[in-house]
Design a protein around this motif. Structure first.
Motif, mmCIF file in Angstrom:
data_model
loop_
_atom_site.group_PDB
_atom_site.id
_atom_site.type_symbol
_atom_site.label_atom_id
_atom_site.label_comp_id
_atom_site.label_asym_id
_atom_site.label_seq_id
_atom_site.Cartn_x
_atom_site.Cartn_y
_atom_site.Cartn_z
ATOM 1 N N ILE A 6 -12.237 -2.310 -6.576
ATOM 2 C CA ILE A 6 -11.621 -3.080 -5.487
ATOM 3 C C ILE A 6 -10.486 -2.289 -4.849
ATOM 4 O O ILE A 6 -10.370 -2.216 -3.612
ATOM 5 C CB ILE A 6 -11.121 -4.445 -6.001
ATOM 6 N N TYR A 7 -9.625 -1.680 -5.668
ATOM 7 C CA TYR A 7 -8.518 -0.884 -5.139
ATOM 8 C C TYR A 7 -9.034 0.311 -4.340
ATOM 9 O O TYR A 7 -8.533 0.614 -3.245
ATOM 10 C CB TYR A 7 -7.612 -0.405 -6.271
ATOM 11 N N LYS A 8 -10.039 0.988 -4.857
ATOM 12 C CA LYS A 8 -10.575 2.164 -4.166
ATOM 13 C C LYS A 8 -11.208 1.780 -2.836
ATOM 14 O O LYS A 8 -11.054 2.476 -1.836
ATOM 15 C CB LYS A 8 -11.584 2.890 -5.064
ATOM 16 N N GLU A 9 -11.909 0.658 -2.822
ATOM 17 C CA GLU A 9 -12.511 0.181 -1.574
ATOM 18 C C GLU A 9 -11.428 -0.194 -0.568
ATOM 19 O O GLU A 9 -11.556 0.071 0.634
ATOM 20 C CB GLU A 9 -13.411 -1.029 -1.853
ATOM 21 N N SER A 10 -10.343 -0.796 -1.043
ATOM 22 C CA SER A 10 -9.238 -1.180 -0.158
ATOM 23 C C SER A 10 -8.580 0.043 0.467
ATOM 24 O O SER A 10 -8.220 0.036 1.645
ATOM 25 C CB SER A 10 -8.198 -1.994 -0.936
ATOM 26 N N VAL A 11 -8.416 1.085 -0.334
ATOM 27 C CA VAL A 11 -7.841 2.332 0.179
ATOM 28 C C VAL A 11 -8.758 2.917 1.253
ATOM 29 O O VAL A 11 -8.299 3.337 2.327
ATOM 30 C CB VAL A 11 -7.625 3.354 -0.957
ATOM 31 N N MET A 12 -10.053 2.943 0.990
ATOM 32 C CA MET A 12 -10.996 3.477 1.978
ATOM 33 C C MET A 12 -10.993 2.652 3.260
ATOM 34 O O MET A 12 -11.054 3.208 4.363
ATOM 35 C CB MET A 12 -12.402 3.539 1.391
ATOM 36 N N PHE A 45 0.623 2.569 2.682
ATOM 37 C CA PHE A 45 1.341 1.442 3.298
ATOM 38 C C PHE A 45 0.363 0.399 3.832
ATOM 39 O O PHE A 45 0.547 -0.803 3.637
ATOM 40 C CB PHE A 45 2.230 1.947 4.430
ATOM 41 N N ASN A 46 -0.691 0.873 4.512
ATOM 42 C CA ASN A 46 -1.662 -0.052 5.101
ATOM 43 C C ASN A 46 -2.588 -0.673 4.058
ATOM 44 O O ASN A 46 -3.247 -1.678 4.338
ATOM 45 C CB ASN A 46 -2.480 0.667 6.173
ATOM 46 N N THR A 47 -2.641 -0.074 2.879
ATOM 47 C CA THR A 47 -3.386 -0.674 1.769
ATOM 48 C C THR A 47 -2.543 -1.722 1.065
ATOM 49 O O THR A 47 -3.074 -2.647 0.440
ATOM 50 C CB THR A 47 -3.817 0.407 0.752
ATOM 51 N N GLY A 48 -1.218 -1.585 1.162
ATOM 52 C CA GLY A 48 -0.308 -2.501 0.483
ATOM 53 C C GLY A 48 0.022 -2.073 -0.915
ATOM 54 O O GLY A 48 0.358 -2.901 -1.776
ATOM 55 N N ILE A 49 -0.081 -0.747 -1.161
ATOM 56 C CA ILE A 49 0.243 -0.218 -2.482
ATOM 57 C C ILE A 49 1.200 0.960 -2.317
ATOM 58 O O ILE A 49 1.413 1.453 -1.212
ATOM 59 C CB ILE A 49 -1.025 0.259 -3.239
ATOM 60 N N SER A 50 1.756 1.412 -3.416
ATOM 61 C CA SER A 50 2.646 2.565 -3.357
ATOM 62 C C SER A 50 1.823 3.851 -3.289
ATOM 63 O O SER A 50 0.646 3.876 -3.662
ATOM 64 C CB SER A 50 3.548 2.608 -4.587
ATOM 65 N N LYS A 51 2.477 4.910 -2.855
ATOM 66 C CA LYS A 51 1.803 6.209 -2.803
ATOM 67 C C LYS A 51 1.402 6.644 -4.210
ATOM 68 O O LYS A 51 0.318 7.210 -4.412
ATOM 69 C CB LYS A 51 2.743 7.241 -2.162
#
Length: 202
Positions: free
Chosen positions: A9-15, A37-43
């Motif tokens: 789920i996280y990887k799909e959100s990043v993509m 930032f646009n994923t809503g997670i930290s670098k």
């Protein structure tokens, strides 16, 4: 939710976030910070799933090559005549290229054949599966009596796939020129160019 599902789920959100940025700003102008930032997670969290912006890009290429594989399989296995399936394949791809021009054009670029890299290996396998699906599509045309029997199938696969992609890219890039010089709409050009390409396999 399992750890594996959460990672997916996280990887799909990043993509998903990266795709929107690449399409609006281009690959070079997009930073990893913006993707995070646009994923809503930290670098730092992003780097837990992808080692670099390039790896995110390659993963997107693999995703969209998978969509193209689906189109190729539909052409090979779908209902209707060879000609009907051919035009559906062409215009389905044209729609995808127009909706996601940066990503789809990326699938036409140079792809590494480093089989030690998991994503490159997957891209290669998807590409080979697509070639086989187009080969099956051409064979179905031979069986139907539409495609000539003496055609060299695998060179024809590369010719057909690259030609369809080139026609679509031309239509998108030269839309204004086609209208001015030939009084042809983009749709008119696509239809005529796809028709001429089809003549080459008869």
């Amino acid at each position: 939710m399992s750890k594996k599902t959460r990672i997916i789920i996280y990887k799909e959100s990043v993509m998903d976030a990266a795709e929107k940025l690449f399409e609006s700003k281009g690959y070079d102008a997009t930073s990893v910070d913006e993707i995070a930032f646009n994923t809503g997670i930290s670098k730092a969290t992003l780097y837990a799933y992808y080692r670099s912006k390039e790896e995110i890009w390659d993963s997107l290429m693999c995703r969209y090559m998978g969509f193209m594989l689906e189109d190729a399989r539909k052409a090979a296995e779908g209902e209707g005549t060879f000609e009907q399936r051919y035009y559906k394949l062409c215009f389905d791809l044209a729609y995808k290229f127009e909706e996601h021009p940066v990503i789809y054009r990326g699938t036409l670029g140079k792809i590494s054949v480093d089989m030690e890299n998991e994503i490159y290996k997957k891209i290669y396998e998807v590409g080979e599966a697509t070639n086989e699906a187009i080969a099956d599509f051409i064979r179905s045309g031979i069986k139907e009596g539409f495609v000539r029997k003496d055609i060299d199938i695998y060179p024809a696969v590369i010719m057909m796939w690259s030609s369809i992609s080139g026609i679509i890219s031309m239509a998108i890039d030269k839309e204004e020129y086609l209208k001015l010089r030939f009084n042809m709409s983009k749709e008119d050009y696509l239809k005529k160019a796809f028709e001429l390409l089809l003549e080459g396999v008869k």
